[in-house]
Write an enzyme that holds these catalytic residues in place. Sequence first.
Site, short mmCIF file in Angstrom:
data_model
loop_
_atom_site.label_atom_id
_atom_site.label_comp_id
_atom_site.label_asym_id
_atom_site.label_seq_id
_atom_site.Cartn_x
_atom_site.Cartn_y
_atom_site.Cartn_z
N SER A 1 0.85 -1.19 0.00
CA SER A 1 0.00 0.00 0.00
C SER A 1 0.88 1.23 0.00
CB SER A 1 -0.87 0.00 1.26
OG SER A 1 -1.43 1.28 1.45
N TYR B 1 -3.91 -0.26 9.94
CA TYR B 1 -3.71 -0.65 8.55
C TYR B 1 -2.27 -0.38 8.11
CZ TYR B 1 -4.25 -0.77 3.46
OH TYR B 1 -4.10 -1.06 2.14
#
Length: 662
Positions: free
Chosen positions: A546, A559
Amino acid sequence: SSIYIMKSLWSDVESDKFKDDLALRVYTSRLLGQDPSLVLHGGGNTSVKITETNLVGSKEDILYVKGSGWDLVSIEKDGFSPVRMAHILNLSKLKSLSDPQMVNELKTQLTNATSPTPSVETILHAILPFKYVDHTHADAVVTISNTVNGEERIREIYGNRVVIVPYVMPGFDLAKEVGRLFSEMASEETEGMVLLNHGIFSFGNTARESYERMIGLVNAAEQYLVSQNAWDNEKPLIDVKSKKIRGDVSELRQKISLVAGNPVLLNLTNSLSGISFSKRDDVEKIATRGPLTPDHVIRTKRIPMIGRDVEKYVKDYVSYFDIHKTNAKEKKTMLDPAPRVILDREFGLCAVGKNMSEIGIISDIYEHTIESILRAEKLGGFQALPASDIFDIEYWDLEQAKLLRNNNFLEFQGEVVLITGAASGIGKSCVQSFLNRGAAVVGIDIDSSIETNYKHNNYLGLICDVTDEEAVEELLEKSVCHFGGLDMIVLNAGIFPEGRQVSELSTIEWNKVFSINLNSNLNLLREVYPLLKVAPNKGRVVVIGSKNVLAPGPGAAAYSASKAALNQLMRVLSMEWSSDGIRLNALHPNGVFDTNIWTDEVLISRAEHYGLTVENYKTNNLLGVEVNSTDVSELAAELCSSLFSKTTAAQIPIDGGNERVI
Ligand code: ZN
């Protein structure tokens, strides 16, 4: 008992829809094609003779004969090649004609330049003086023919109904021999011909007559097997595998791939008759005498491998090649010596191939072979053609040319990839990108749509919660038994929780995110390591990371931290596994909006938050481009390709350019 006796499928209502002679040829060819005990995967061929007027007004007799590449079950009018009869009949009077000459002559006598190559049995069809000719490799007939007293039994069954033709390799010589025997032996009673160790022909003046004669003749062979108590085979035993076998299966696949010269799939068919057959004490004795019909050898090789001794199989294959090439007319180069069929006490019947369509054909052929061998054993013993005749077919230029034509090589052909979170978004897109490159794909997801998302032979969709270690183990067993091993893995599954400041973040939520985004991947990587280690082209791992790894944002602590930890895990493993040749690389996508998380409402609200239109929000990066899940999946696939064969531990942003990442 479950006696299956062949009967005519002819229907007046159906046949009425097929108006002309060629259409009726299509109709009854499909009837034959529907029954795998008559015609299996492209085997068999049919023809019809029609008088036509050509462009300059002359009448010509045309033979419409099945073209190569067509399967009787789905044949259309276009699948029949129209060849001028007059020339073929002249050819049939020659003393000899080589295969390349014959193919050339047939092609130049087509009345339609776009038609497929006519069958190698065209001349044979032409010389038989009947309008319709049908040819199959019917199981019951080849079973009886492949026994010690096969010819006698065939005579006993048919009397004058058929002309018997001893084995000759298909092509010009067979046509000559058939012509000779037919003119000597045929009578009013003749309905067909049995080609020993090969198959059966029927003929007639109408489509129905020829078709129903075929059914009648094959029916007689089946009745004979019943009368000899050779029809019903023993019910196979139910087999339950208690032991984990994925390690052994993938090691066997590695050995076979090395011998084949490229990665191959290995499928444990789980067929009960295959397992029972493989467990027989006499399996080696009865399964290594040769194929049912030479037509099968190009798919299955002459004999299966019994057990797992690949070295011995190769040694035997090489000596078979050396012995017979000396008698061959032309110089031959050895095909890869890898087995196509394996009979192993523990694994049962396994098929080896470059993709699952090929494996399906091979296992179908072998299932029929098992039934036939068992029946033939009850008739005094299965006896195949001598190895020299089989060699001539296996190394037949015409057959090899056919295989080469079908062989458009794909980068990941014979390789297997596991993709997590594959039911939607980037994961789903990865399935397509890898399928496009020829890989066999195991897609896993907690969402049940994973099972049905793709209808592709090379796809296996399995429901699995990646945090459930037992479920993961079961999934790996299943995938390896289906495809033979694992070469690549794309770690895509993950969750993106609601935004929350750290001051508000519970340990429970933190742990949940870590268990899915990080811990499950640790478990998976540890479990697939022994499989990746034996991947024929070396293992590859792609981590879907990510932007947050490099440029975290407020409210996404769990996250960002979990993805960063996964990234670090990837970097450590790239060192630990480098000596096994396993490569790991990460992609860091950002702003991929064509996924389930990004509903229209979320998009509108995020865009408003930044004071942007949805359109501008989507392209809010340096290059001003929209990043789609396909962009990510294509790059993920490329990371596994040879282009990146010398790259490991790379992290590649795919975000249209982001100043914070730069
Ligand atoms: Zn044939």
